[in-house]
Design a protein around this motif. Structure first.
Motif, PDB file in Angstrom:
ATOM      1  N   ARG A 273       8.776  23.090   9.703  1.00 44.07           N
ATOM      2  CA  ARG A 273       7.744  23.905  10.340  1.00 44.07           C
ATOM      3  C   ARG A 273       6.837  23.069  11.239  1.00 44.07           C
ATOM      4  NH1 ARG A 273       4.887  27.919   6.269  1.00 44.07           N
ATOM      5  NH2 ARG A 273       3.678  28.154   8.190  1.00 44.07           N
ATOM      6  N   LEU A 274       6.605  21.820  10.865  1.00 44.11           N
ATOM      7  CA  LEU A 274       5.841  20.947  11.753  1.00 44.11           C
ATOM      8  C   LEU A 274       6.635  20.664  13.034  1.00 44.11           C
ATOM      9  CD1 LEU A 274       4.231  18.358   9.285  1.00 44.11           C
ATOM     10  CD2 LEU A 274       3.070  20.170  10.569  1.00 44.11           C
ATOM     11  N   ALA A 275       7.948  20.477  12.886  1.00 39.07           N
ATOM     12  CA  ALA A 275       8.795  20.248  14.060  1.00 39.07           C
ATOM     13  C   ALA A 275       8.744  21.444  15.005  1.00 39.07           C
ATOM     14  CB  ALA A 275      10.230  19.965  13.626  1.00 39.07           C
ATOM     15  N   GLU A 276       8.662  22.654  14.439  1.00 35.01           N
ATOM     16  CA  GLU A 276       8.557  23.860  15.271  1.00 35.01           C
ATOM     17  C   GLU A 276       7.265  23.878  16.074  1.00 35.01           C
ATOM     18  OE1 GLU A 276       8.917  26.976  12.437  1.00 35.01           O
ATOM     19  OE2 GLU A 276      11.105  26.788  12.222  1.00 35.01           O
ATOM     20  N   GLU A 277       6.229  23.180  15.552  1.00 34.04           N
ATOM     21  CA  GLU A 277       4.962  23.091  16.278  1.00 34.04           C
ATOM     22  C   GLU A 277       4.897  21.844  17.152  1.00 34.04           C
ATOM     23  OE1 GLU A 277       1.587  23.524  13.699  1.00 34.04           O
ATOM     24  OE2 GLU A 277       2.312  25.397  12.821  1.00 34.04           O
ATOM     25  N   GLY A 278       6.012  21.110  17.228  1.00 35.16           N
ATOM     26  CA  GLY A 278       6.094  19.958  18.127  1.00 35.16           C
ATOM     27  C   GLY A 278       5.480  18.680  17.577  1.00 35.16           C
ATOM     28  N   CYS A 279       5.441  18.519  16.265  1.00 33.04           N
ATOM     29  CA  CYS A 279       4.856  17.308  15.690  1.00 33.04           C
ATOM     30  C   CYS A 279       5.571  16.977  14.383  1.00 33.04           C
ATOM     31  CB  CYS A 279       3.351  17.481  15.449  1.00 33.04           C
ATOM     32  SG  CYS A 279       2.933  18.882  14.388  1.00 33.04           S
ATOM     33  N   ASN A 280       5.153  15.916  13.712  1.00 35.19           N
ATOM     34  CA  ASN A 280       5.706  15.562  12.411  1.00 35.19           C
ATOM     35  C   ASN A 280       4.609  14.946  11.547  1.00 35.19           C
ATOM     36  OD1 ASN A 280       5.705  12.546  12.735  1.00 35.19           O
ATOM     37  ND2 ASN A 280       7.142  13.048  14.387  1.00 35.19           N
ATOM     38  N   TYR A 281       4.902  14.812  10.259  1.00 40.01           N
ATOM     39  CA  TYR A 281       3.904  14.354   9.296  1.00 40.01           C
ATOM     40  C   TYR A 281       3.358  12.974   9.656  1.00 40.01           C
ATOM     41  CZ  TYR A 281       1.984  12.553   4.911  1.00 40.01           C
ATOM     42  OH  TYR A 281       1.169  11.974   3.975  1.00 40.01           O
ATOM     43  N   GLN A 282       4.238  12.028   9.923  1.00 41.72           N
ATOM     44  CA  GLN A 282       3.781  10.663  10.189  1.00 41.72           C
ATOM     45  C   GLN A 282       2.920  10.609  11.439  1.00 41.72           C
ATOM     46  OE1 GLN A 282       4.322   8.165   7.953  1.00 41.72           O
ATOM     47  NE2 GLN A 282       2.786   7.088   9.182  1.00 41.72           N
ATOM     48  N   GLN A 283       3.284  11.387  12.446  1.00 38.69           N
ATOM     49  CA  GLN A 283       2.490  11.432  13.677  1.00 38.69           C
ATOM     50  C   GLN A 283       1.086  11.956  13.397  1.00 38.69           C
ATOM     51  OE1 GLN A 283       4.156  14.038  16.658  1.00 38.69           O
ATOM     52  NE2 GLN A 283       2.172  14.330  17.639  1.00 38.69           N
ATOM     53  N   LEU A 284       1.003  13.030  12.602  1.00 40.31           N
ATOM     54  CA  LEU A 284      -0.306  13.601  12.272  1.00 40.31           C
ATOM     55  C   LEU A 284      -1.140  12.622  11.454  1.00 40.31           C
ATOM     56  CD1 LEU A 284       0.673  17.292  11.373  1.00 40.31           C
ATOM     57  CD2 LEU A 284      -0.420  16.466  13.472  1.00 40.31           C
ATOM     58  N   LEU A 285      -0.491  11.905  10.528  1.00 36.10           N
ATOM     59  CA  LEU A 285      -1.203  10.922   9.718  1.00 36.10           C
ATOM     60  C   LEU A 285      -1.745   9.795  10.604  1.00 36.10           C
ATOM     61  CD1 LEU A 285      -2.111   9.637   7.083  1.00 36.10           C
ATOM     62  CD2 LEU A 285       0.209   8.735   6.792  1.00 36.10           C
ATOM     63  N   ASN A 286      -0.900   9.273  11.489  1.00 35.14           N
ATOM     64  CA  ASN A 286      -1.342   8.200  12.378  1.00 35.14           C
ATOM     65  C   ASN A 286      -2.466   8.671  13.307  1.00 35.14           C
ATOM     66  OD1 ASN A 286       0.517   6.425  11.288  1.00 35.14           O
ATOM     67  ND2 ASN A 286       2.057   6.772  12.872  1.00 35.14           N
TER      68      ASN A 286
END
Length: 341
Positions: A273-286
């Motif tokens: 679901r994050l990929a569907e919004e154009g991002c990923n967990y590690q990217q958001l954490l960083n």
């Protein structure tokens, strides 16, 4: 017109803030029970400090309050607001070590107080601009609401800072016939017909210590604030993840599986679901860590080692390496560059 970030069906205001407004109105002689009935609220809801009030009901309350017999009802109400009644956010701001730390906390946790607008903090040369962009700026009642908020800011910070003073105060509306209530509240040059509502402070005040500063208490309150922020409805999954990351960072290294459980998702579904919004967990954490690190280094006085702990790093050296990867600078070099700028 661009959609305001807080303008959604879930938009709400803290019951604690609503209660503070009602108390201020009572001090001005308004009948509390009549106001509660007029906006469809209940005492039971208001007495729950973690409850939320629909923004539409809050606007109805401000509609009633705008009829107060005063040149500027908002300024009259703002002078009677008690910051401590704003629950965890009020105490969090007052326990901040410096004014800069308090302002950054106010921006990050503003949704806990309400979603009737967006607070922003900007630096312009030697000036620090604390501005407010309200929902529904075209409505006459918004003027009352925003002036009460701005007067509340002054009432909160003035006793916490030995040398508090404003360079100027800015207002979107045209200059009124009488300026007496404005000069009494703000005690600074006034600008009307501005692009935003704002109070402007000397930039050097960001480093000034607050008289009630208490870093251990503020860290505890910050953890509670992150938990409350994560519970608020959000337009996107990524925004909820960022809020939850803020809560986890206050306790140490984030745990992706725990975060997924909190969202009632499997880790695989969370990733999809994050990929569907154009991002990923590690990217958001960083991104969350970098944003918080830059805020602390730019406007606060916390040592880099303490910032590392607040960002969930077990060792300062790991934070230093990560920060150099993000910016090409060490935390010390970044802070020096911001001060020089």
């Amino acid at each position: 017109m661009a959609k305001h970030p807080f303008d959604s069906p879930h938009t709400s205001v803290s019951a604690s803030v609503t209660l503070a407004v009602l108390r201020a109105a009572s001090q001005l002689g308004l009948e509390r029970n009549e106001l509660i009935r007029a906006c469809g609220l209940s005492e039971e809801l208001l007495n729950d400090p973690d409850a939320r009030i629909p923004f539409a009901a809050q606007e109805q309350l401000w509609q009633c309050l705008s009829r107060i017999e005063h040149a500027e009802p908002g300024l009259a109400l703002g002078e009677h607001l008690a910051p401590a009644t704003f629950s965890v956010l009020g105490y969090l701001l007052q326990s901040s070590p410096t004014l800069g730390d308090a302002l950054l906390a106010g921006v990050r946790y503003q949704r806990l107080a309400g979603e009737g607008g967006e607070i922003q903090l900007h630096e312009h040369g030697d000036e620090l601009h604390l501005l407010y962009q309200p929902l529904h700026p075209e409505l006459p009642v918004t003027r009352t609401r925003v002036l009460a908020l701005m007067a509340g800011w002054v009432k909160m910070f003035h006793p916490l800072l030995d040398n508090w003073h404003l360079l100027r105060a800015q207002f979107v509306h045209a200059q009124p016939p009488s300026l007496d209530s404005y000069t009494h509240v703000f005690a600074c040059p006034l600008q009307f017909g501005a692009s935003d509502y704002a109070i402007v402070l000397p930039k050097h005040l960001a480093g000034a210590a607050l008289t009630q500063g208490n870093l251990p208490l503020q860290n505890l309150l910050r953890q509670h604030a992150e938990a409350l922020l994560a519970r608020l409805p959000s337009e996107s999954l990524s925004a909820r993840v960022v809020a939850l990351l803020g809560e986890q960072l206050a306790r140490g290294e984030p745990d992706r599986s725990e975060l997924a459980r909190h969202l009632h998702l499997s880790e695989r579904t969370l990733q999809r679901r994050l990929a569907e919004e154009g991002c990923n967990y590690q990217q958001l954490l960083n991104d969350t860590r970098q944003q918080l690190a830059e805020q602390h280094l730019s406007s606060g006085t916390l040592p880099a080692a303490e910032i590392a702990l607040l960002l969930g790093y077990s060792e300062p050296s790991v934070f230093f390496r990560a920060f150099r990867q993000w910016t090409g600078l060490t935390p010390g070099e970044y802070r020096a560059q911001q001060k020089a700028g």
